[in-house]
Structure formats: structure tokens, C-alpha cells
Design a protein around this motif. Sequence first.
Motif, PDB file in Angstrom:
ATOM      1  N   ARG A  34       0.827  -1.050  -0.116  1.00 26.80           N
ATOM      2  CA  ARG A  34       0.013   0.060  -0.072  1.00 26.80           C
ATOM      3  C   ARG A  34       0.745   1.397   0.079  1.00 26.80           C
ATOM      4  O   ARG A  34       0.597   2.247  -0.415  1.00 26.80           O
ATOM      5  CB  ARG A  34      -0.712  -0.054   1.186  1.00 26.80           C
ATOM      6  N   SER A  35       1.889   1.383   0.511  1.00 30.16           N
ATOM      7  CA  SER A  35       2.599   2.546   0.856  1.00 30.16           C
ATOM      8  C   SER A  35       3.744   2.701  -0.383  1.00 30.16           C
ATOM      9  O   SER A  35       4.291   1.738  -0.982  1.00 30.16           O
ATOM     10  CB  SER A  35       3.612   2.300   2.092  1.00 30.16           C
ATOM     11  N   ALA A  36       4.048   4.174  -0.711  1.00 30.01           N
ATOM     12  CA  ALA A  36       5.176   4.378  -1.536  1.00 30.01           C
ATOM     13  C   ALA A  36       6.348   3.907  -0.916  1.00 30.01           C
ATOM     14  O   ALA A  36       7.419   3.715  -1.932  1.00 30.01           O
ATOM     15  CB  ALA A  36       5.125   5.858  -1.784  1.00 30.01           C
ATOM     16  N   VAL A  37       6.801   3.847   0.302  1.00 31.23           N
ATOM     17  CA  VAL A  37       7.970   3.332   0.606  1.00 31.23           C
ATOM     18  C   VAL A  37       8.290   2.163   0.247  1.00 31.23           C
ATOM     19  O   VAL A  37       9.606   1.758  -0.355  1.00 31.23           O
ATOM     20  CB  VAL A  37       8.109   3.679   2.141  1.00 31.23           C
ATOM     21  N   VAL A  38       7.389   1.160   0.313  1.00 32.41           N
ATOM     22  CA  VAL A  38       7.646  -0.142  -0.133  1.00 32.41           C
ATOM     23  C   VAL A  38       7.242  -0.378  -1.707  1.00 32.41           C
ATOM     24  O   VAL A  38       8.287  -0.783  -2.344  1.00 32.41           O
ATOM     25  CB  VAL A  38       6.631  -1.030   0.573  1.00 32.41           C
ATOM     26  N   GLU A 179      -4.225   1.804   7.750  1.00 26.03           N
ATOM     27  CA  GLU A 179      -4.381   1.275   6.590  1.00 26.03           C
ATOM     28  C   GLU A 179      -3.276   0.821   5.709  1.00 26.03           C
ATOM     29  O   GLU A 179      -3.107  -0.378   5.012  1.00 26.03           O
ATOM     30  CB  GLU A 179      -5.348   2.121   5.601  1.00 26.03           C
ATOM     31  N   LYS A 180      -2.269   1.994   5.850  1.00 28.28           N
ATOM     32  CA  LYS A 180      -0.993   1.524   4.911  1.00 28.28           C
ATOM     33  C   LYS A 180       0.024   0.552   5.460  1.00 28.28           C
ATOM     34  O   LYS A 180       0.379  -0.351   4.809  1.00 28.28           O
ATOM     35  CB  LYS A 180      -0.168   2.945   4.907  1.00 28.28           C
ATOM     36  N   VAL A 181      -0.093   0.605   6.898  1.00 22.55           N
ATOM     37  CA  VAL A 181       0.919  -0.320   7.682  1.00 22.55           C
ATOM     38  C   VAL A 181       0.312  -1.816   7.549  1.00 22.55           C
ATOM     39  O   VAL A 181       1.079  -2.748   7.095  1.00 22.55           O
ATOM     40  CB  VAL A 181       1.176   0.020   9.057  1.00 22.55           C
ATOM     41  N   ALA A 381      -4.159  11.391   9.924  1.00 23.19           N
ATOM     42  CA  ALA A 381      -2.599  11.542   9.824  1.00 23.19           C
ATOM     43  C   ALA A 381      -2.174  11.407   8.168  1.00 23.19           C
ATOM     44  O   ALA A 381      -2.757  10.475   7.542  1.00 23.19           O
ATOM     45  CB  ALA A 381      -1.953  10.515  10.802  1.00 23.19           C
ATOM     46  N   TRP A 382      -1.005  12.197   7.889  1.00 19.02           N
ATOM     47  CA  TRP A 382      -0.305  11.888   6.670  1.00 19.02           C
ATOM     48  C   TRP A 382       1.057  11.985   7.103  1.00 19.02           C
ATOM     49  O   TRP A 382       1.537  12.755   7.852  1.00 19.02           O
ATOM     50  CB  TRP A 382      -0.910  12.833   5.784  1.00 19.02           C
ATOM     51  N   VAL A 383       1.819  11.071   6.240  1.00 16.79           N
ATOM     52  CA  VAL A 383       3.171  10.802   6.437  1.00 16.79           C
ATOM     53  C   VAL A 383       3.967  10.391   5.071  1.00 16.79           C
ATOM     54  O   VAL A 383       3.527   9.506   4.267  1.00 16.79           O
ATOM     55  CB  VAL A 383       3.603   9.697   7.568  1.00 16.79           C
ATOM     56  N   HIS A 384       4.546  11.634   4.820  1.00 14.39           N
ATOM     57  CA  HIS A 384       5.741  11.325   3.473  1.00 14.39           C
ATOM     58  C   HIS A 384       7.059  11.134   3.848  1.00 14.39           C
ATOM     59  O   HIS A 384       7.651  11.862   4.448  1.00 14.39           O
ATOM     60  CB  HIS A 384       5.527  12.402   2.585  1.00 14.39           C
TER      61      HIS A 384
END
Length: 586
Positions: A34-38, A179-181, A381-384
Amino acid sequence: MTTVNTDPITREIVNNALLSIADTMAMTVVRTARSAVVKDGMDFSTALFTADGQQVAQGLTLPAHLGSMAPVLEGIRRRFGNDINPEDIFACNDPYEGGSHLPDIFVFKPIFMDNEVIAWTCAIGHQTDIGGRVAGGVVCDNTEIYQEGLLIPPTKLYDAGKLNEAVWWILEKNVRLPEKVLGDVRALLSAVRLGERDFRALVADYGKETITAYMYEILDTTERLARASVAKLPQGEWEFTDYVDHDGIDFRPIAIKVKVRLKGDTVHMDFTGTSPQSKGSINPNLHYTRSQCFATIKCLLDAQIQSNSGFFRIFDIFAPEGSFVNPLHPAPLAARGLSGFRICHAIFGALAQAMPERIPAAWGGGEVGLSFTGYTPQRKAWVHLDLINDGPGGGGPHLDGADGLSSPVNNMSIIPVEVAEAEHPIIVQKYELVPDTEGAGKYRGGLAIRRQYQVLVDDTVFQLRSDRTEFAAWGVQGGLPGVMTESRLNPDGENRKLIGKTLMTLKKDDIFRITQASGGGYGDPFDRDPDAVLRDVIEEKMTATRVKDVYGVVINVAKRIVDHDATDSLRKAKRGQGLRPAHSHQ
């Protein structure tokens, strides 16, 4: 166990099948995360293990995870003993139980056949958030690991196929982006299950005893090949010290000193003399330190030598307890990524003395990590996370350092600007190469890279993890160092210079600009091919003024040609005066 007759052809077929399974697991993570990091940044790894926990195949992902997966599995096997059952799935992120740092969640699944474990699958992913005092989980100024987020010891996430809902709820309630984690953890679960399916298909083709025998033979063969390759390298002992600027709390340089000894077929590395563990979160734990040792030597060996536990056997690594590269509990570890790069720099610096014809200059500021976090008006929350991994490369024995290419021990990707802007209230205003910033040399280092961000909402918590603000990327064989990292807040206004490790709150329309350190140069700049210099001027990577001062090359800008007579005279005069090339960067 039944004796199995093995042959090299079948061994290679099985070996490639195992690697294919690990790579397919990796593709599963990319397609389901789900995340851009991954999914975009590729900050994850996959692997297969023997029944007794030896890594036999790693997917084409992160070298930094090489030394961490097996210790986590060892901790799981030690903690659960005989309480390991079919359809169990284990999770862990505790660096003091074998892990790397808290954002990295490891997932393992045992593969059973005939009531015994015959193999394990593994997937690890860097989570966008893991709780803790600052969103994103990679802030530099924590002083103990308990501030960094949720600690997951070796735990059954699934017990005999049934989800451990208590663990799932605890994870959900302790992160800002559940949701992302949870979506990324599900991607890891999909990967280990798919890996089990494919491994079972391989066993169905060849039989359990045959596959088991070949897995151990692959490890032994890798060890033999690696030892034979190391034995051909120059023999001797070399030392080098590189530095982390500081940890953001105690503003003192942190020395990473390594003595590399190549003796016969064994690689000895001794970090005696390295600074004590730091107060801040940039400590790398021992397993992460070992990963960097593995990755650097892997760069020197034949590409066919596999990254598995057979390869790991050739190393003898000593890191004093309580030192920066082997900190003691409860030392914080969240932002240890930049320190891993510096460990590699120190090792390469030592090896450059032994093999200058093979070792490039130090690469530039790929250790930069940024996070922008906050809450929407709806309190969501938002985290970039922007883990910047685009080098630039150092000049090498035969070619220039690449502009904007990931370091040789990284293998991650850049999160696309479009993704960052679509998902978060920021604008990436600039993403560009900076002229006249290369580490000069016969083969130059890669140019510094500049990024500029605009924040679109108030109360944005901003974290900067950077380095090379005081110690530039070094050159080799007379090559000059690169420029150093520089960060500015509102460069067209207050133009405030930021320290390399910073945590602050930004307001709407604040501008942050970072210029990453550039790569060092290789060889005397006065030996650089004038036509190569001309190309750089034509491509606007250098100016005519700079190349005249630094390379002794005179360019007729109007005609876009080299004035060879003037160049020869200028270089002869500079050499006759014993002048070193100028090192003036804009």
C-alpha cells in the motif's frame, strides 16, 4: 536423511528455481503493498531459508538486509523451540532480537512436510510509521529505543492458521497510518505464502530429500567460490577512518575506523577504534553493521557468487560492544541508515589502498532521509517519507561517477514526485543536478542533486536526516572530494541554514531546499580527457570558468570546442608550478 547423489547441472537448476521463488515473492510485495516506501521506494526484501535457519536465496532487493534476516529467524527459533506448527506465521521488528530497526517488520513462515520443517520463507518491509514520538519512525534525536515506536518481539502473528487478533489490534492502534501499515504487512504475508506454494511445487518435482540436499550444497558451493575469489585478491591489511558528522545531540564527529585484513580465503574486519555508541538514533546495530560488510565485499566478487549464508561464512568481523557499530541496549537505532553508508565508505576506503584499480571514490549524499508529517483538518494522519537513494556516484578507475544513480550497496528506487504530490500536501518544486559540484578527477564524481519542497499546510512536522555537511565524500588517486550537503529553509527569504539532523515544525508555504553531497573524483583532474570536459560544459554540468581553473582545460564557448594549444600550455604551467587543481565550488 537419505543420501542423495547430486550433480552440478541439477544444482544450478534448483538454485535458479530458488532465486526465482525469492524474486516472485518480491514482485508480490511490489504489486500488493500500500505504501510508496515499499511499492515505489523498494525498501523491502524477500528470502528463503533452510530448516535450520540458513539463508539460501535472497530476492533482488536490498543488500542492507543481508545480515539481519537470519538473526531474526534464529531469535524466533530460539524463542519458540518446538512450538512451531504448520500454518504458523511469525513477526518481529526488535533490533535486539536480531532485527534492524523498528520500522522494518520481518515476517517468517515455516514450510512443513511429513510433520517437520523443511524450509522457511521470509519477507521484510519498511513501514511508513511504527508509532513512537515522531511519525515516520526515523527521527535522529531519540535517546532510547522505547521512544522510537512499537517493539514487536518474536511473535506468532498466525497460530496454526488463525490470526492472532490481539497482536493485529496492538499494531493497528499504535501506528498513525493503520491502513497503509496493515496493508503492507498483508503484502508481506502474501509473499511468504506464495513463496511456500512455489517451494512446495519445486519439492513435488524433485522430492523433499533432493531439494534439502541441494540447498545445503548450494551453500557449500557458494562458500567454496567465495573463498576462492577472496584468495585471488591482494593479501594484506589496511586501515581507514571515515566520519559521521554528529548524531544531532552531541555535535561531535563519530569516527568509524576499520581494519580490513585479507588473509588467504577469509575476510577479517576489525572496528576497534570506532567511537562509542551515540546518544541519538543513528547507531547501527551489529546485524546491520555486518550487512554492510557483506555488501562491500560482494561488490568485489564475481556476480554469480550468491548472497546467502555460505557467502557469510568467509567473514570474521569484530565490533567492540558499546561501540557505534555495535551499541548496547537500549541504544536508539531508528535513523541508522546513513551510518550504514558510512560503514561501507570506511571499508571501501581501506580497500582502495589495496586495489586502487578497482575501488571508486566515495559516492555522495544518498544517505539523506526526510519526513513530512501532520494531520488533515479531519484529523487524519499523513506521512511522507522520502528516503533519497540516488547517489551520486564517485568517480571510478575507468569511468565517471553516475549522476543520480543509487549507491552500489543500496538498490532502492526513488519515490516518484507525482506520487508524493498526489498523496500528500507538498509540492516538489525542484529536482535537479547542480552544475560545478562534481568531485574533480580524471574521472569525475557525480553532480550534487538539489531538491526543493513546498509545504501546503500548517503544523507540518519535518525531520531531516542528512550527513556529509562536515566531511566530504573522499577522492581516490589524487581525485578531489565532492561538495558537502547543505540544507536551507526558505532560501529566497530568511535563507536559514539547517544542521544536518533537524526536527522542526513548518508552516504553510515554507520552503525546504537540500543540496546533497556530490561524489568524489578519481585520479588527477589535470589528466582528464579535454573532450570529456567539453561534453560536460556543453551539457551544462560544468562552466568554462570552472574547468579552466580545476581541469586546466580552455574552452572556446562560442565555437563549443577545446583550445588544445592553450590547454596544453595551461596544464604544463600548472604542473610546472606544482599546483594542485583548484577546489572552488559554487
